[in-house]
Design a protein around this motif. Structure first.
Motif, mmCIF file in Angstrom:
data_model
loop_
_atom_site.group_PDB
_atom_site.id
_atom_site.type_symbol
_atom_site.label_atom_id
_atom_site.label_comp_id
_atom_site.label_asym_id
_atom_site.label_seq_id
_atom_site.Cartn_x
_atom_site.Cartn_y
_atom_site.Cartn_z
ATOM 1 N N GLY A 33 0.842 -1.191 0.000
ATOM 2 C CA GLY A 33 0.000 0.000 0.000
ATOM 3 C C GLY A 33 0.879 1.243 0.000
ATOM 4 O O GLY A 33 1.691 1.440 0.897
ATOM 5 N N LEU A 34 0.739 2.051 -1.030
ATOM 6 C CA LEU A 34 1.522 3.281 -1.172
ATOM 7 C C LEU A 34 0.644 4.476 -0.832
ATOM 8 O O LEU A 34 -0.546 4.496 -1.147
ATOM 9 N N THR A 35 1.255 5.468 -0.204
ATOM 10 C CA THR A 35 0.555 6.698 0.156
ATOM 11 C C THR A 35 1.395 7.889 -0.293
ATOM 12 O O THR A 35 2.502 7.732 -0.809
ATOM 13 N N ALA A 36 0.889 9.069 -0.023
ATOM 14 C CA ALA A 36 1.632 10.301 -0.308
ATOM 15 C C ALA A 36 2.525 10.683 0.864
ATOM 16 O O ALA A 36 3.165 11.738 0.835
ATOM 17 N N TYR A 37 2.608 9.849 1.896
ATOM 18 C CA TYR A 37 3.429 10.144 3.068
ATOM 19 C C TYR A 37 4.886 10.377 2.635
ATOM 20 O O TYR A 37 5.453 9.590 1.897
ATOM 21 N N GLY A 38 5.460 11.475 3.061
ATOM 22 C CA GLY A 38 6.841 11.789 2.714
ATOM 23 C C GLY A 38 7.011 12.430 1.349
ATOM 24 O O GLY A 38 8.130 12.633 0.899
ATOM 25 N N THR A 39 5.902 12.752 0.674
ATOM 26 C CA THR A 39 5.979 13.428 -0.620
ATOM 27 C C THR A 39 5.464 14.859 -0.464
ATOM 28 O O THR A 39 4.877 15.216 0.555
ATOM 29 N N LYS A 40 5.645 15.660 -1.501
ATOM 30 C CA LYS A 40 5.143 17.036 -1.488
ATOM 31 C C LYS A 40 3.617 17.074 -1.429
ATOM 32 O O LYS A 40 3.032 18.064 -1.004
ATOM 33 N N ALA A 41 2.968 15.981 -1.829
ATOM 34 C CA ALA A 41 1.502 15.926 -1.856
ATOM 35 C C ALA A 41 0.895 15.500 -0.530
ATOM 36 O O ALA A 41 -0.324 15.468 -0.402
ATOM 37 N N GLN A 42 1.714 15.193 0.450
ATOM 38 C CA GLN A 42 1.214 14.635 1.712
ATOM 39 C C GLN A 42 0.067 15.448 2.317
ATOM 40 O O GLN A 42 -0.921 14.881 2.773
ATOM 41 N N SER A 43 0.173 16.744 2.334
ATOM 42 C CA SER A 43 -0.876 17.565 2.951
ATOM 43 C C SER A 43 -1.833 18.167 1.912
ATOM 44 O O SER A 43 -2.598 19.070 2.226
ATOM 45 N N SER A 44 -1.797 17.627 0.700
ATOM 46 C CA SER A 44 -2.644 18.129 -0.388
ATOM 47 C C SER A 44 -3.987 17.400 -0.423
ATOM 48 O O SER A 44 -4.258 16.514 0.391
ATOM 49 N N ASP A 45 -4.791 17.738 -1.436
ATOM 50 C CA ASP A 45 -6.113 17.127 -1.583
ATOM 51 C C ASP A 45 -6.013 15.720 -2.175
ATOM 52 O O ASP A 45 -4.939 15.251 -2.556
ATOM 53 N N LEU A 46 -7.151 15.052 -2.253
ATOM 54 C CA LEU A 46 -7.196 13.677 -2.736
ATOM 55 C C LEU A 46 -6.612 13.507 -4.142
ATOM 56 O O LEU A 46 -5.791 12.614 -4.354
ATOM 57 N N PRO A 47 -6.984 14.331 -5.121
ATOM 58 C CA PRO A 47 -6.396 14.146 -6.459
ATOM 59 C C PRO A 47 -4.868 14.268 -6.477
ATOM 60 O O PRO A 47 -4.190 13.507 -7.175
ATOM 61 N N GLN A 48 -4.314 15.206 -5.718
ATOM 62 C CA GLN A 48 -2.861 15.359 -5.705
ATOM 63 C C GLN A 48 -2.194 14.184 -5.002
ATOM 64 O O GLN A 48 -1.145 13.703 -5.446
ATOM 65 N N GLN A 49 -2.785 13.694 -3.927
ATOM 66 C CA GLN A 49 -2.228 12.515 -3.259
ATOM 67 C C GLN A 49 -2.334 11.293 -4.167
ATOM 68 O O GLN A 49 -1.394 10.506 -4.270
ATOM 69 N N SER A 50 -3.458 11.146 -4.837
ATOM 70 C CA SER A 50 -3.640 10.043 -5.766
ATOM 71 C C SER A 50 -2.591 10.081 -6.871
ATOM 72 O O SER A 50 -1.991 9.055 -7.213
ATOM 73 N N GLN A 51 -2.343 11.261 -7.426
ATOM 74 C CA GLN A 51 -1.343 11.388 -8.489
ATOM 75 C C GLN A 51 0.046 11.018 -7.993
ATOM 76 O O GLN A 51 0.811 10.362 -8.692
ATOM 77 N N ALA A 52 0.379 11.426 -6.775
ATOM 78 C CA ALA A 52 1.686 11.070 -6.202
ATOM 79 C C ALA A 52 1.835 9.553 -6.099
ATOM 80 O O ALA A 52 2.899 8.993 -6.388
ATOM 81 N N ILE A 53 0.764 8.873 -5.718
ATOM 82 C CA ILE A 53 0.808 7.412 -5.591
ATOM 83 C C ILE A 53 0.891 6.762 -6.966
ATOM 84 O O ILE A 53 1.684 5.831 -7.171
ATOM 85 N N LEU A 54 0.099 7.235 -7.916
ATOM 86 C CA LEU A 54 0.157 6.677 -9.264
ATOM 87 C C LEU A 54 1.537 6.875 -9.875
ATOM 88 O O LEU A 54 2.044 6.006 -10.601
ATOM 89 N N ASN A 55 2.177 7.997 -9.569
ATOM 90 C CA ASN A 55 3.553 8.220 -10.041
ATOM 91 C C ASN A 55 4.504 7.194 -9.421
ATOM 92 O O ASN A 55 5.434 6.728 -10.090
ATOM 93 N N GLN A 56 4.286 6.851 -8.154
ATOM 94 C CA GLN A 56 5.118 5.829 -7.506
ATOM 95 C C GLN A 56 4.920 4.470 -8.183
ATOM 96 O O GLN A 56 5.888 3.750 -8.428
ATOM 97 N N ILE A 57 3.672 4.140 -8.488
ATOM 98 C CA ILE A 57 3.405 2.875 -9.178
ATOM 99 C C ILE A 57 4.064 2.876 -10.551
ATOM 100 O O ILE A 57 4.678 1.884 -10.959
ATOM 101 N N ALA A 58 3.979 3.990 -11.263
ATOM 102 C CA ALA A 58 4.625 4.097 -12.578
ATOM 103 C C ALA A 58 6.139 3.926 -12.454
ATOM 104 O O ALA A 58 6.770 3.282 -13.304
ATOM 105 N N THR A 59 6.729 4.479 -11.404
ATOM 106 C CA THR A 59 8.166 4.310 -11.169
ATOM 107 C C THR A 59 8.508 2.844 -10.975
ATOM 108 O O THR A 59 9.488 2.337 -11.539
ATOM 109 N N ILE A 60 7.704 2.146 -10.194
ATOM 110 C CA ILE A 60 7.941 0.718 -9.961
ATOM 111 C C ILE A 60 7.794 -0.064 -11.263
ATOM 112 O O ILE A 60 8.636 -0.908 -11.579
ATOM 113 N N LEU A 61 6.750 0.221 -12.025
ATOM 114 C CA LEU A 61 6.576 -0.459 -13.315
ATOM 115 C C LEU A 61 7.785 -0.238 -14.206
ATOM 116 O O LEU A 61 8.277 -1.164 -14.864
ATOM 117 N N ASN A 62 8.278 0.985 -14.250
ATOM 118 C CA ASN A 62 9.451 1.308 -15.057
ATOM 119 C C ASN A 62 10.678 0.532 -14.575
ATOM 120 O O ASN A 62 11.411 -0.040 -15.387
#
Length: 123
Positions: A31-60
């Motif tokens: 389970g990935l979250t926005a914890y420790g990212t710039k989006a941590q205290s942001s809204d749901l869409p920004q936190q979601s994007q931070a997590i999707l970026n992490q998943i994309a990094t892992i896929l890459n």
């Protein structure tokens, strides 16, 4: 044999787990979250994007495509906010819709967090 993996470039883990494990041609992403990212205290869409970026990094890192995503489990604090990330998810999948579960939870490890996503990837 199970391989336990920490990925460079992802937020540092603050608990007793790894970013992902590999077993029998399957990658299980924690389970990935926005914890420790710039989006941590942001809204749901920004936190979601931070997590999707992490998943994309892992896929890459694993040389996998979004079409290799088998299943996502999405945990949110307020299920009524799903509409704010729906289009974002469609864009992320690039037409390769995975199986998915959506679960509303009362809280996460930090009060700023609004969403957590885990994934299973075919290798």
């Amino acid at each position: 044999m199970v391989e336990r993996i920490h990925y460079e470039g992802l937020p540092q883990i603050a608990g007793p787990y790894v970013h992902a494990t590999k077993h029998n041609q399957t990658l299980y992403i924690s389970g990935l979250t926005a914890y420790g990212t710039k989006a941590q205290s942001s809204d749901l869409p920004q936190q979601s994007q931070a997590i999707l970026n992490q998943i994309a990094t892992i896929l890459n890192c694993e040389q996998r495509l979004k079409s290799d995503l088998v299943k996502l489990t999405i945990f949110v604090r307020d299920i009524s906010q799903l509409a704010t990330i729906r289009e974002q998810l469609f864009e992320f999948y690039e037409g390769h819709l995975p199986a998915c579960s959506l679960v509303e939870v009362s809280q996460f490890i930090h009060p700023d967090l609004q969403i957590e996503i885990e994934a299973i990837v075919a290798l």
